[in-house]
Design an enzyme around this catalytic site. Structure first.
Site, PDB file in Angstrom:
ATOM      1  CB  THR A  10      -0.940   0.020   1.214  1.00 19.21           C
ATOM      2  OG1 THR A  10      -1.750  -1.157   1.208  1.00 19.21           O
ATOM      3  CG2 THR A  10      -1.846   1.245   1.179  1.00 19.21           C
ATOM      4  CG  ASP A 109       7.145  -7.854   4.631  1.00 23.18           C
ATOM      5  OD1 ASP A 109       7.534  -8.974   4.249  1.00 23.18           O
ATOM      6  OD2 ASP A 109       5.930  -7.543   4.691  1.00 23.18           O
TER       7      ASP A 109
END
Length: 259
Positions: A10, A109
């Site tokens: 995002t 991540d």
């Protein structure tokens, strides 16, 4: 100064480290296609707004789960920062041992989150990231990544509600005053937020039971993590910059020469 970039589905979260201190953080939307010059212009402008010149950036480290943006982004960094960025990927030294059957499937991540949680807060530690997806990952006391859980994030769940149910509107994601909604909006907010709290508490409980590890710390990060962390005793620490700190910790392990 070292620029760290966490490229998520995002948003792209950026942090500038001056030694161990984070001097500035800012975000760029990931989903909009951009050229290398557009990325370069945005980075230059956002750094300048935060009182940092692009020439102050000595090196760049990137953690990405969005391959499509990397060509333009890497070229922007090389053109405007004059360095080839360090990318967190297979073969990069992290200090975390991944003992799952398919370590290459673990997202970068999640690895940097695990590195930061383990090195800053100690192990065993369960680290959760409330991003596009909600992830839970367990690291033991010796720094071994044991496994994790992946669930839809709050925004994904909200989007599914208003896109797949014709009469449900787009809403702001926030905790309502009570679990029992009095109208459509508050009932949706209740389901999203309290549903995430319930999921969090149950998964933390089951991980502690199944792992058999004593004294597991629970560390949370991610944009919507603060809402959840404020509402449950299952989360011990909320660190909004955990991923950036993890990227910086991994960067330091590479012993790169900086300009």
């Amino acid at each position: 100064m070292i620029l760290t970039l966490d490229v998520g589905n995002t948003n792209m979260t950026c942090g500038v480290f001056d030694g161990e201190d984070i001097k500035a953080t800012f975000r760029i939307t990931t989903k909009i296609p951009r050229t290398s010059d557009e990325y370069g212009m945005m980075l230059c402008n956002l750094l300048e707004i935060n009182g940092i010149k692009i020439t102050d950036i000595e090196d760049v480290a990137v953690c990405s789960v969005v391959p499509d943006v990397m060509h333009s982004l890497e070229n922007a960094i090389m053109k405007y920062c004059k360095v080839k960025p360090m990318i967190v990927e297979a073969g990069v030294k992290t200090g975390i041992r991944i003992v799952t059957p398919h370590p290459q499937q673990i997202g970068a991540d999640r690895i940097v989150d695990a590195v930061a949680a383990y090195e800053i807060y100690g192990g065993p530690v369960l680290v959760m990231d409330f991003g596009t997806a909600t992830t839970y990952d367990l690291v033991d006391g010796e720094g071994a990544f044991l496994g994790g859980i992946t669930a839809p994030g709050i925004k994904i769940s909200a989007k599914a509600l208003w896109e797949d149910a014709a009469k449900l509107p787009k809403i702001e994601i926030k905790k309502p005053d009570a679990v029992l909604g009095k109208d459509t909006i508050s009932s949706m907010q209740s389901g999203l937020v309290y549903g995430q709290i319930g999921q969090t508490e149950y998964i933390v409980k089951r991980v502690k039971e199944e792992s058999g590890l004593e004294g597991i710390k629970v560390v949370a990060t991610g944009g919507l993590g603060r809402i959840i962390a404020n509402e449950t005793d299952s989360i011990d620490i909320y660190d909004p910059n955990l991923t950036l700190k993890g990227i910086y910790l991994v960067y330091k392990k590479q012993n790169r020469r900086i300009k």
